[in-house]
Design a protein around this motif. Sequence first.
Motif, PDB file in Angstrom:
ATOM      1  N   GLU A 108       0.827  -1.205   0.000  1.00 12.71           N
ATOM      2  CA  GLU A 108       0.000   0.000   0.000  1.00 12.71           C
ATOM      3  C   GLU A 108       0.866   1.261   0.000  1.00 12.71           C
ATOM      4  OE1 GLU A 108      -3.337  -0.352  -0.459  1.00 12.71           O
ATOM      5  OE2 GLU A 108      -2.638  -2.426  -0.662  1.00 12.71           O
ATOM      6  N   LEU A 109       1.963   1.254   0.737  1.00 10.45           N
ATOM      7  CA  LEU A 109       2.902   2.380   0.735  1.00 10.45           C
ATOM      8  C   LEU A 109       3.481   2.597  -0.655  1.00 10.45           C
ATOM      9  CD1 LEU A 109       4.614   4.493   2.277  1.00 10.45           C
ATOM     10  CD2 LEU A 109       6.231   2.643   2.797  1.00 10.45           C
ATOM     11  N   ASN A 110       3.797   1.508  -1.335  1.00  8.04           N
ATOM     12  CA  ASN A 110       4.327   1.584  -2.693  1.00  8.04           C
ATOM     13  C   ASN A 110       3.346   2.277  -3.641  1.00  8.04           C
ATOM     14  OD1 ASN A 110       5.963   0.691  -5.095  1.00  8.04           O
ATOM     15  ND2 ASN A 110       4.214  -0.673  -5.399  1.00  8.04           N
ATOM     16  N   LYS A 111       2.069   1.963  -3.506  1.00 10.56           N
ATOM     17  CA  LYS A 111       1.056   2.571  -4.370  1.00 10.56           C
ATOM     18  C   LYS A 111       0.943   4.080  -4.110  1.00 10.56           C
ATOM     19  CE  LYS A 111      -1.771  -1.640  -4.576  1.00 10.56           C
ATOM     20  NZ  LYS A 111      -3.068  -2.249  -4.161  1.00 10.56           N
ATOM     21  N   VAL A 112       0.987   4.461  -2.831  1.00  9.56           N
ATOM     22  CA  VAL A 112       0.898   5.882  -2.488  1.00  9.56           C
ATOM     23  C   VAL A 112       2.085   6.644  -3.062  1.00  9.56           C
ATOM     24  CG1 VAL A 112       0.931   7.541  -0.583  1.00  9.56           C
ATOM     25  CG2 VAL A 112      -0.477   5.471  -0.418  1.00  9.56           C
ATOM     26  N   LEU A 113       3.291   6.097  -2.898  1.00 16.81           N
ATOM     27  CA  LEU A 113       4.484   6.762  -3.427  1.00 16.81           C
ATOM     28  C   LEU A 113       4.439   6.840  -4.944  1.00 16.81           C
ATOM     29  CD1 LEU A 113       7.232   8.050  -2.985  1.00 16.81           C
ATOM     30  CD2 LEU A 113       8.234   5.750  -2.957  1.00 16.81           C
ATOM     31  N   ALA A 114       4.007   5.773  -5.605  1.00 14.79           N
ATOM     32  CA  ALA A 114       3.924   5.782  -7.070  1.00 14.79           C
ATOM     33  C   ALA A 114       3.000   6.887  -7.562  1.00 14.79           C
ATOM     34  CB  ALA A 114       3.434   4.418  -7.570  1.00 14.79           C
ATOM     35  N   LYS A 115       1.881   7.054  -6.883  1.00 13.29           N
ATOM     36  CA  LYS A 115       0.933   8.105  -7.264  1.00 13.29           C
ATOM     37  C   LYS A 115       1.534   9.489  -7.047  1.00 13.29           C
ATOM     38  CE  LYS A 115      -3.944   9.339  -6.711  1.00 13.29           C
ATOM     39  NZ  LYS A 115      -5.213   8.986  -6.017  1.00 13.29           N
TER      40      LYS A 115
END
Length: 235
Positions: A108-115
């Motif tokens: 989930e952290l990865n998705k936030v950073l990618a966005k």
Amino acid sequence: MKIALLGYGRMGQTIEKIAISRGHDVVLKIDKDDTDYDITVADVAIDFSLPSAAYGNITNCLNNGVPVVSGTTGWLEKYDDAIALCKEKNGAFIYASNFSLGVNIFFELNKVLAKMMGNLKEYNVTMEEIHHTKKLDAPSGTAITLAEGVIENNSNYNAWELDTANSETSIPIVAKRIGDVPGTHSINYASEVDSINIEHVAHNRQGFALGAVVAAEWLSKDKTGVFSMKDVLGL
């Protein structure tokens, strides 16, 4: 809860210890060459087998009304078929590339950073994963899930490639196999002036095994459908 272990390698053995410590019974321990067994003696099955065996294990469970949790990677070309069978049989199924609580938070952290990085084209993303030398697939299922998380949330990328990317829109994943490393995954965004890096390091296999048992406990409670660790953990 009566548990069938489909695959009895190092992960299967670790899962067995945790399951017993949580008050469950392991009623089947199936290795890769075992075929003569009755899956219906189990309340739920946990599959950590081989890529070549996983789909057969999963379909056997679904055809016999046994909820199944699978953490085997390398078989996902048949994932849609497994989903279709689960729906046809009104069964219960969870697949996860990684059952660790920490890794699922990391997803989930990865998705936030990618966005957040989507509008910053000066940063290029690369990924690296490190596992033990006995791991058969490369890149790992966890690394693929992370790459897909970037692609879904950052329009600068539309694919991933092993080792070297052949286009600016593809994410390179470096896969290393070293000693007895349980699993390390890192995502790096680098520009000419600085870098941003996030990393998850597994210290042992306990987290993966505990997550699989927790998922089996959750799935065995009259669930029907296809689920993920996000459902189990309420993320």
